[in-house]
Design a protein around this motif. Sequence first.
Motif, mmCIF file in Angstrom:
data_model
loop_
_atom_site.group_PDB
_atom_site.id
_atom_site.type_symbol
_atom_site.label_atom_id
_atom_site.label_comp_id
_atom_site.label_asym_id
_atom_site.label_seq_id
_atom_site.Cartn_x
_atom_site.Cartn_y
_atom_site.Cartn_z
ATOM 1 N N MET A 1 74.377 36.561 21.670
ATOM 2 C CA MET A 1 73.213 36.738 21.069
ATOM 3 C C MET A 1 73.672 37.524 19.610
ATOM 4 O O MET A 1 74.533 38.377 19.706
ATOM 5 C CB MET A 1 72.645 37.954 21.792
ATOM 6 N N GLU A 2 72.824 37.285 18.520
ATOM 7 C CA GLU A 2 73.002 37.890 17.454
ATOM 8 C C GLU A 2 71.866 38.326 16.731
ATOM 9 O O GLU A 2 70.740 37.591 16.773
ATOM 10 C CB GLU A 2 73.596 36.802 16.544
ATOM 11 N N LEU A 3 71.862 39.767 16.425
ATOM 12 C CA LEU A 3 70.747 40.234 15.684
ATOM 13 C C LEU A 3 71.138 40.375 14.074
ATOM 14 O O LEU A 3 72.056 40.867 13.707
ATOM 15 C CB LEU A 3 70.558 41.590 16.140
ATOM 16 N N VAL A 4 70.223 39.957 13.381
ATOM 17 C CA VAL A 4 70.170 39.982 11.911
ATOM 18 C C VAL A 4 69.376 40.741 11.280
ATOM 19 O O VAL A 4 67.867 40.432 11.421
ATOM 20 C CB VAL A 4 70.358 38.528 11.263
ATOM 21 N N GLY B 1 63.853 42.219 3.940
ATOM 22 C CA GLY B 1 63.333 43.248 5.086
ATOM 23 C C GLY B 1 63.226 42.217 6.532
ATOM 24 O O GLY B 1 62.803 42.761 7.426
ATOM 25 N N GLY B 2 63.592 40.878 6.353
ATOM 26 C CA GLY B 2 63.487 40.231 7.783
ATOM 27 C C GLY B 2 64.473 40.457 8.908
ATOM 28 O O GLY B 2 65.578 41.161 8.722
ATOM 29 N N VAL B 3 63.991 40.348 10.014
ATOM 30 C CA VAL B 3 64.737 40.563 11.406
ATOM 31 C C VAL B 3 64.830 39.430 12.131
ATOM 32 O O VAL B 3 63.702 38.874 12.207
ATOM 33 C CB VAL B 3 64.058 41.690 12.116
ATOM 34 N N ALA B 4 65.920 39.027 12.780
ATOM 35 C CA ALA B 4 66.005 37.630 13.391
ATOM 36 C C ALA B 4 66.939 38.034 14.744
ATOM 37 O O ALA B 4 67.822 38.710 14.477
ATOM 38 C CB ALA B 4 66.338 36.489 12.682
ATOM 39 N N LEU B 5 66.670 37.281 15.789
ATOM 40 C CA LEU B 5 67.549 37.621 16.867
ATOM 41 C C LEU B 5 67.460 36.053 17.349
ATOM 42 O O LEU B 5 66.737 35.242 17.495
ATOM 43 C CB LEU B 5 66.741 38.212 18.003
ATOM 44 N N THR B 6 68.852 35.664 17.287
ATOM 45 C CA THR B 6 68.904 34.549 17.830
ATOM 46 C C THR B 6 70.113 34.622 19.252
ATOM 47 O O THR B 6 71.243 35.335 19.202
ATOM 48 C CB THR B 6 70.219 33.582 16.975
ATOM 49 N N VAL C 1 62.489 36.037 27.971
ATOM 50 C CA VAL C 1 61.759 35.640 26.485
ATOM 51 C C VAL C 1 60.917 36.794 26.055
ATOM 52 O O VAL C 1 61.175 37.203 24.930
ATOM 53 C CB VAL C 1 61.254 34.200 26.706
ATOM 54 N N PRO C 2 59.934 37.196 26.800
ATOM 55 C CA PRO C 2 58.891 38.135 26.382
ATOM 56 C C PRO C 2 59.633 39.469 26.047
ATOM 57 O O PRO C 2 59.521 40.250 25.371
ATOM 58 C CB PRO C 2 57.751 38.190 27.270
ATOM 59 N N HIS D 1 59.617 41.484 22.670
ATOM 60 C CA HIS D 1 59.002 42.641 22.542
ATOM 61 C C HIS D 1 60.023 43.528 21.914
ATOM 62 O O HIS D 1 59.548 44.495 21.001
ATOM 63 C CB HIS D 1 58.587 43.134 23.860
ATOM 64 N N SER D 2 61.366 43.508 22.250
ATOM 65 C CA SER D 2 62.268 44.329 21.635
ATOM 66 C C SER D 2 62.411 44.160 20.226
ATOM 67 O O SER D 2 62.622 45.265 19.487
ATOM 68 C CB SER D 2 63.703 44.329 22.642
ATOM 69 N N VAL D 3 62.582 42.831 19.689
ATOM 70 C CA VAL D 3 62.811 42.644 18.428
ATOM 71 C C VAL D 3 61.723 43.079 17.900
ATOM 72 O O VAL D 3 61.793 43.869 16.486
ATOM 73 C CB VAL D 3 63.362 41.353 18.332
ATOM 74 N N LEU D 4 60.487 42.798 18.145
ATOM 75 C CA LEU D 4 59.404 43.167 17.180
ATOM 76 C C LEU D 4 59.150 44.769 17.275
ATOM 77 O O LEU D 4 58.725 45.194 16.260
ATOM 78 C CB LEU D 4 58.030 42.589 18.018
ATOM 79 N N THR D 5 59.410 45.365 18.270
ATOM 80 C CA THR D 5 59.113 46.959 18.526
ATOM 81 C C THR D 5 60.285 47.376 17.230
ATOM 82 O O THR D 5 59.860 48.343 16.679
ATOM 83 C CB THR D 5 59.506 47.535 19.748
ATOM 84 N N MET D 6 61.396 46.886 17.559
ATOM 85 C CA MET D 6 62.506 47.489 16.654
ATOM 86 C C MET D 6 62.028 47.184 15.129
ATOM 87 O O MET D 6 62.263 47.970 14.153
ATOM 88 C CB MET D 6 63.764 46.829 16.909
ATOM 89 N N ALA D 7 61.462 46.088 14.919
ATOM 90 C CA ALA D 7 61.188 45.685 13.455
ATOM 91 C C ALA D 7 60.027 46.777 13.010
ATOM 92 O O ALA D 7 60.027 47.110 11.797
ATOM 93 C CB ALA D 7 60.409 44.436 13.320
ATOM 94 N N GLY D 8 59.049 46.933 13.680
ATOM 95 C CA GLY D 8 57.869 47.775 13.447
ATOM 96 C C GLY D 8 58.381 49.118 13.238
ATOM 97 O O GLY D 8 57.985 49.831 12.156
ATOM 98 N N ARG D 9 59.274 49.840 14.215
ATOM 99 C CA ARG D 9 60.054 51.162 13.956
ATOM 100 C C ARG D 9 60.736 51.231 12.716
ATOM 101 O O ARG D 9 60.752 52.075 12.016
ATOM 102 C CB ARG D 9 60.748 51.515 15.213
ATOM 103 N N LEU D 10 61.638 50.216 12.557
ATOM 104 C CA LEU D 10 62.270 50.260 11.157
ATOM 105 C C LEU D 10 61.792 50.426 10.004
ATOM 106 O O LEU D 10 61.840 51.009 9.071
ATOM 107 C CB LEU D 10 63.317 48.980 11.199
#
Length: 147
Positions: A1-4, A10-15, A40-41, A45-54
């Motif tokens: 897994m890779e988080l960018v 300001g983009g956030v991506a999880l692969t 999958v959800p 959810h984790s990535v979207l929450t993290m993006a919003g908080r950041l």
Amino acid sequence: MELVLREQDGGVALTCGRGTDTYLSHAGADPERTLIPVVVPGLTHSVLTMAGRLAQQVSGYQGQWAVGVLLDNLKGVSPYDGRLTWGDMGYPYSRPEYEQLATTDTEELIENCAAVVERLLGKLMRGLGVDSRYLPYSTESLRKSPR
């Protein structure tokens, strides 16, 4: 897994390189390709929450977001969530990939991320035939899923 996290825009991506697995339903049978639907959800959810908080706590960004999910190599993948019987599994996915885009804003990512996750993944859950277990989406629906 890779988080960018991209500083430029300001983009956030999880692969995640392994969203599917193989499962032997019984001895001597060919392995079946499976997808564990709860992952999958949960990751989305984790990535979207993290993006919003950041955005809120680091950059102060309160504007619009274009968000999306892309899952590939799905043709024929069956959902598997730890149930003991294959009869209640859902359906093999009929397309090679799933892609869905949505628009949201920082406030919704923080206050109602579940709604964004459902907009992004509702069609996938229905296509896999597991919507009765995961929709309407909430963090509670993840906690109730079999392990």
